[in-house]
Each structure stands twice: as structure tokens, then as C-alpha cells.
Scaffold this active site. Structure first.
Site, short mmCIF file in Angstrom:
data_model
loop_
_atom_site.label_atom_id
_atom_site.label_comp_id
_atom_site.label_asym_id
_atom_site.label_seq_id
_atom_site.Cartn_x
_atom_site.Cartn_y
_atom_site.Cartn_z
N HIS A 116 0.98 -0.70 0.00
CA HIS A 116 0.08 -0.19 -0.12
C HIS A 116 1.14 0.80 -0.46
O HIS A 116 1.77 1.46 0.47
CB HIS A 116 -0.87 -0.28 1.46
N ARG A 184 26.39 -17.59 0.92
CA ARG A 184 26.89 -18.33 0.22
C ARG A 184 26.61 -19.03 -1.10
O ARG A 184 24.89 -18.73 -1.29
CB ARG A 184 27.94 -19.64 1.41
#
Length: 204
Positions: A116, A184
Site C-alpha cells: 500500500h 554462500r
């Protein structure tokens, strides 16, 4: 009554729109009735598949959703084949959600395509916007993860439990945290160990 194309066009187009349309309201109520029926089914009830095909935008082969499922619409969500979601999956799918084949979703995950405006006068007029979420193939999303509007999660990625995903996650990576960050790449260690120092048995 199916969801009118005009309503889908409003929700799935970029930009701000207002969700006070009577036709939109009537269509959403019908979708929510279907969702209620799905959540009321017993395990193994063949009606589950029939309801899912009416409720969601697309349902591939061998899709299993653990009730209860919560959705704004249902019609905005597309499930690939062999996908699984644990209980309390929440789909804020005014915009579209695409979930790839073989993806696994943990309990209490929220996928929200909609936000919103910050401007308060627009919120008073029930203004909102929706941006699609795209989740690739063979993704694992851990428990209590929230994915925000416009995010893409690449193939084979893992999102750790309790993460808040505000930006795209590349393929073949592990991302965790609030906000989620890539920590990673998926590597050779993961091909040999399934968890910490627990080795995958030979032949698997």
C-alpha cells in the site's frame, strides 16, 4: 462465476489501483468460498484436487498443500508440478505468484505480492499495488519466511527459516536473515553432506 478478466487485468497491471470495485468484491468472495471448501476437506479426499483446479491459476502434477492454506484470491497463484507446501501457507496473491516444479515450502510461509502507498490519504481510499513473485524450480523455502512484492528466487536456491526476502535471490545460493542476504553458493560440500557434518549415504 469465475474471476472476470477485467478484475484480473486491474490487479495484475503495474501501478496503483483501488480495491473497492463491486465486481472485484463479488469475485473474491466466491474464491474465498472455494478456499474454505479446500481447507474443510479430509486427508486423501479426492475433492481436494478438483477444488484446487478451480481455486488456483494453475496446478501442476502431484501438488500437495497441507491445510490450512490462506489466500486473498487463489487465482493469482500458479503451482508447478511436484510442489509441496506445509501448513499455514499464506498467499497475498492479488498479484501473481509463480512457484516452480519440485519446490518445497515450510510451515508458516507468507508470499505477499501486494503493498500500500505510504501516503495516508491513498490508503484511506483502499489504494494498493501488486508486483509478481517468481520462485524457481527446486527451491526450498524454510519455516516462517516472508517474501515481499516483486521478488524473484532463482532455481535450486535455499531460503533459511525466519528470513525476510526483500530482494531477488540468485539461483544456486543460500540466503538467510532479515533482510535476507546471500551467504554462500551451493557447493561441493552440499553434494557430500546433507546437514552440518552428516554425510549423505553412498549411492544416494
Amino acid at each position: 462465476m469465475t474471476v472476470p478478466q477485467r478484475v484480473l487485468d486491474i490487479m495484475h497491471s503495474p501501478g496503483i489501483y483501488f480495491c473497492d470495485d463491486p465486481e472485484m468484491d463479488a469475485a473474491q468472495k466466491e474464491q474465498l468460498n472455494l478456499l474454505y471448501d479446500f481447507n474443510a476437506t479430509r486427508p486423501g479426499d479426492p475433492k481436494r484436487r478438483e477444488i484446487m483446479e478451480r481455486l488456483f491459476g494453475e496446478v501442476g502434477e502431484d501438488v500437495y498443500l497441507e491445510p490450512p492454506v490462506h489466500a486473498n484470491w487463489g487465482i493469482g497463484t500458479h503451482f508447478g508440478s511436484h510442489t509441496y507446501a506445509n501448513f499455514n501457507l499464506t498467499l497475498v496473491d492479488d498479484g501473481e505468484i509463480f512457484i516452480g516444479d519440485h519446490t518445497m515450502i515450510g510451515p508458516n510461509v507468507t508470499l505477499t505480492t501486494t503493498g500500500h502507498p505510504i501516503r495516508p490519504d491513498l490508503r484511506e481510499r483502499v489504494a494498493q499495488f501488486s508486483e509478481p513473485i517468481r520462485i524457481g524450480r527446486n527451491v526450498w523455502i524454510g519455516a516462517n519466511v516472508t517474501v515481499l512484492p516483486g521478488v524473484t528466487i532463482g532455481d535450486n536456491a535455499v531460503v533459511g527459516a525466519c528470513s525476510l526476502v526483500t530482494r531477488d535471490v540468485p539461483a544456486d545460493c543460500v540466503a538467510v536473515g532479515t533482510p535476507a542476504r546471500v551467504v554462500r553458493e551451493i557447493d561441493a560440500h552440499d553434494r557430500e553432506y546433507y546437514w552440518r557434518d552428516r554425510r549423505i549415504p553412498e549411492g544416494l
